[in-house]
Design an enzyme around this catalytic site. Structure first.
Site, mmCIF file in Angstrom:
data_model
loop_
_atom_site.group_PDB
_atom_site.id
_atom_site.type_symbol
_atom_site.label_atom_id
_atom_site.label_comp_id
_atom_site.label_asym_id
_atom_site.label_seq_id
_atom_site.Cartn_x
_atom_site.Cartn_y
_atom_site.Cartn_z
ATOM 1 C CG ASP A 143 69.829 24.111 -52.933
ATOM 2 O OD1 ASP A 143 71.234 24.494 -53.543
ATOM 3 O OD2 ASP A 143 69.701 23.114 -52.479
ATOM 4 C CG LEU B 174 50.974 27.189 -53.853
ATOM 5 C CD1 LEU B 174 50.037 27.841 -54.558
ATOM 6 C CD2 LEU B 174 52.394 27.473 -54.399
ATOM 7 C CD GLU C 36 46.077 25.080 -46.641
ATOM 8 O OE1 GLU C 36 46.896 25.609 -45.802
ATOM 9 O OE2 GLU C 36 45.175 25.643 -46.789
ATOM 10 C CD GLU D 160 72.307 25.314 -56.918
ATOM 11 O OE1 GLU D 160 73.316 24.665 -56.850
ATOM 12 O OE2 GLU D 160 71.363 24.753 -56.579
ATOM 13 C CE1 TYR E 142 37.782 23.580 -49.060
ATOM 14 C CE2 TYR E 142 37.898 25.346 -47.565
ATOM 15 C CZ TYR E 142 37.319 24.928 -48.683
ATOM 16 O OH TYR E 142 36.236 25.424 -49.224
ATOM 17 C CE LYS F 115 58.438 15.335 -30.644
ATOM 18 N NZ LYS F 115 59.104 14.020 -30.622
#
Length: 638
Positions: free
Chosen positions: A310, A288, A286, A365, A72, A96
């Site tokens: 927001d 979620l 993924e 909001e 996956y 990195k």
């Protein structure tokens, strides 16, 4: 909607062992220190041909530490401890993730799960720094119990200083938190904590979702700040941005694996037209995992007591609210234009938060007025505790901007302040950070404008403009506080009528910090009138703390008299009376109410300590009469 939510929840339980385990993925994804001294790394990069880890620890060799491909689109890497048992990736070293894209290009990326990113002064992009200190900050104080009356101080750490610079978590801890406590606020809502490369975005263009912004200090500094707030009995909420993400790719989520999609929708559907940012694919498993784990991490690791979500309106609809008005017609809330996957994510998020942390608070909001957004998930609702009453500040701006004082409509004011969905809690506010930004004006600046520069000293004459501005500033905030909702919010500095606007350093203002600060010192100067507004705001909050009108049933409005410009209502056993007439005062004015008591003045906007004219005698006692008035059984004369 509930069926969709239930099926997603059931799938998580069957395939991931439940929401608890699913939302703890932040402990395995990214780069994580193991007990034996080794390092376990995991990423989701479905579009990658190969994945490597490079950094200071391996001399930046891009190929020496390849990840193993899993199902996956997941990749994992285990790095054993050194011969001396020391971690192979030291604390503070730069890293990195190196992605070989489908076209063969090598991409150097920051892990979406990075916990700490910094930017050197001579660089444009942020660097990922492995954060694993020998001793992390340990919380000493428990979170406050769930509040019945929520008085929120909306705050931004970076501007929380009179000095023209980026302020720190330490400054907020020792200089601002005591101020918030003294003002009577019991909750602080923190903006711009999730790392954002562009400071002027106000924190709404997030680049690293799991990293606390390093421009204010270290993760431990933030943990200490929250812990100290808890010691004062202050609840701490995070302004969380899960509605979109920055388009940055070098130091953001965009094109992480070289593809146009990954965490986002591909093509035009994955880009917000107005915000120029990327939009999450909430149907993706993924995504979620990533977003739910993000919420869990902020609670578990930092001690946040809840969230203000927001951009909920943008999430709820495929049109994102762009060019769309909402009248309240139910066809606007149900149909193919609603993003049911996004709504299902919000239901999952609220369910998870309430299930694992019942004391936590969530705020939406949403400007659209989506029905049942603040009803329990079990009822098919969105699961939020509160929603922002966003029509109220717009109404005050419209009144001040367009109407003469004698044309103010009392019925229209009352309607705006009381027009809310039954049994859904609203957060009332006269103004927030939106009104403080450059291009807009705060209430104080709209009321007093240029005279704030010259006539706010008590040594100068009290001009009609300043007098009117100070009195209306207090009255607008009190009537909003008492009538507008089940919670109250104020943006830092607005409580004392902070002058001017808010503008972050950018090319357009020569990178100036002059307007990116809060001049708290103005309230400490006894020669300035700002202290009057500050004192009124404090005593208004303290009175609510004493009587709890925010936790009481909605007020009963007994009078909204257009000719007299008077509004009167009852709430929490108190009588609130407002005279908005520009020049008319009243003697022996009859006010109706329910209870038969003797009354005294508790809060008076005309008191001398609040910059008023002291026209009322606070020793006066007001006696009830069994004299019906305005459909109330009793009344008194004031």
């Amino acid at each position: 909607r509930y069926s969709l939510f239930y099926n997603r929840l059931k799938n998580i339980e069957e395939n991931e062992g439940g929401l608890d385990k699913f939302s703890e993925s932040y402990k395995t994804f990214g780069v994580n220190q193991l007990v034996d001294g080794g390092i376990y790394c995991k990423e989701w990069a479905p579009g990658a041909e190969a994945v490597f880890l490079a950094g200071d620890f391996n001399g930046w060799n891009p190929f020496s530490h390849p990840y193993k491909k899993l199902e996956y689109g997941k990749w994992e890497l285990f790095i054993p401890p050194g011969q001396d048992g020391c971690p192979p990736v030291p604390h503070g070293s730069k890293l990195k993730v190196v992605i070989r894209a489908q076209n063969g290009e090598l991409l150097y990326r920051i892990s979406p799960w990075a916990r700490y990113v910094v930017r050197d002064e001579d660089k444009v992009n942020y660097d990922w720094v492995h954060w694993n200190p020998p001793q992390s900050y340990i919380h000493k104080h428990p979170s406050p119990k769930r509040l019945k009356s929520l008085r929120i101080y909306e705050s931004h750490v970076g501007i929380a200083s009179p000095e023209g610079k980026v302020a720190s978590y330490k400054n907020f801890t020792y200089n601002v938190l005591p101020r918030i406590k003294d003002l009577g606020y019991n909750c602080v809502q923190l903006m711009a904590i999730m790392e954002h490369a562009y400071y002027a975005s106000f924190g709404y263009q997030v680049t690293s979702f799991f990293a606390a912004s390093s421009r204010y200090g270290t993760p431990d500094d933030l943990k200490e700040m929250i812990d100290v707030a808890h010691s004062m009995g202050i609840t701490v909420l995070l302004d969380v941005v899960h509605s979109h993400a920055s388009k940055n790719s070098e130091d953001g989520l965009n094109k992480f694996d070289g593809s146009d999609s990954c965490f986002f929708h591909s093509g035009p559907k994955g880009t917000h037209q107005l915000w120029d940012s990327r939009l999450f694919d909430y149907a993706n498993w993924e995504v979620l995992r990533f977003l739910l784990s993000n919420l869990r991490m902020w609670i578990a690791d930092y001690g946040f007591d809840g969230f203000r979500f927001d951009g909920v309106t943008s999430m709820l609809y495929h049109h994102h609210g762009i060019g769309t008005g909402f009248s309240g017609d139910y066809n606007e809330y149900f149909g193919l234009h609603v993003d049911e996957d996004a709504l299902c994510y919000l239901m999952l998020a609220n369910h998870m938060i309430k299930f694992l942390h019942p004391e936590c608070i969530t705020i939406a909001e949403d400007v659209s007025g989506m029905p049942a957004l603040c009803r329990p998930v079990a009822e098919g609702g969105g699961g939020f505790d509160y929603r922002l009453a966003m029509a109220i500040p717009d109404k005050w701006i419209q009144i001040i901007k367009e109407l003469k004082d004698e044309d103010w409509n009392m019925g229209n004011i009352v309607h705006t302040l009381t027009n809310r969905r039954h049994e859904e809690k609203y957060i009332a506010y006269a103004e927030s950070h939106d009104q403080a930004l450059v291009g807009d004006k705060t209430l104080a600046f709209r009321l007093m404008d240029a005279e704030m520069y010259t006539n706010m000293s008590v040594l100068s004459p009290l001009t009609p403009v300043i007098d009117r501005g100070i009195q209306l500033h207090k009255m607008i905030r009190l009537i909003t506080h008492a009538l507008g909702g089940e919670s109250y919010l104020n943006f830092m500095g607005n409580e004392f009528g902070h002058p001017e606007w808010l503008d972050f350093p950018r090319k357009g203002n020569n990178e100036s910090y002059h307007y990116a600060r809060r001049q708290f010192n103005l309230t400490e100067d006894h020669l300035l009138r700002y202290r009057f507004l500050n004192a009124f705001d404090r005593d208004m909050n303290k009175l609510e703390e004493r009587f709890g009108w925010l936790a009481s049933p909605q007020a009963y409005v007994s009078e909204k008299h257009e000719a007299n410009k008077v509004i009167a209502f009852e709430r929490a056993g108190l009588i609130f009376i407002f005279n908005f007439h520009p020049y008319q005062s009243y003697v022996d004015y009859r006010v109706g109410y329910e209870s038969f008591f003797k009354y005294k003045i508790l809060l008076d906007s005309d008191a001398a300590e609040y910059g008023g004219h002291q026209r009322l005698d606070h020793n006066t006692e007001y006696f009830s009469e069994e004299y019906p008035h305005n459909y109330r059984p009793n009344s008194l004369m004031v």
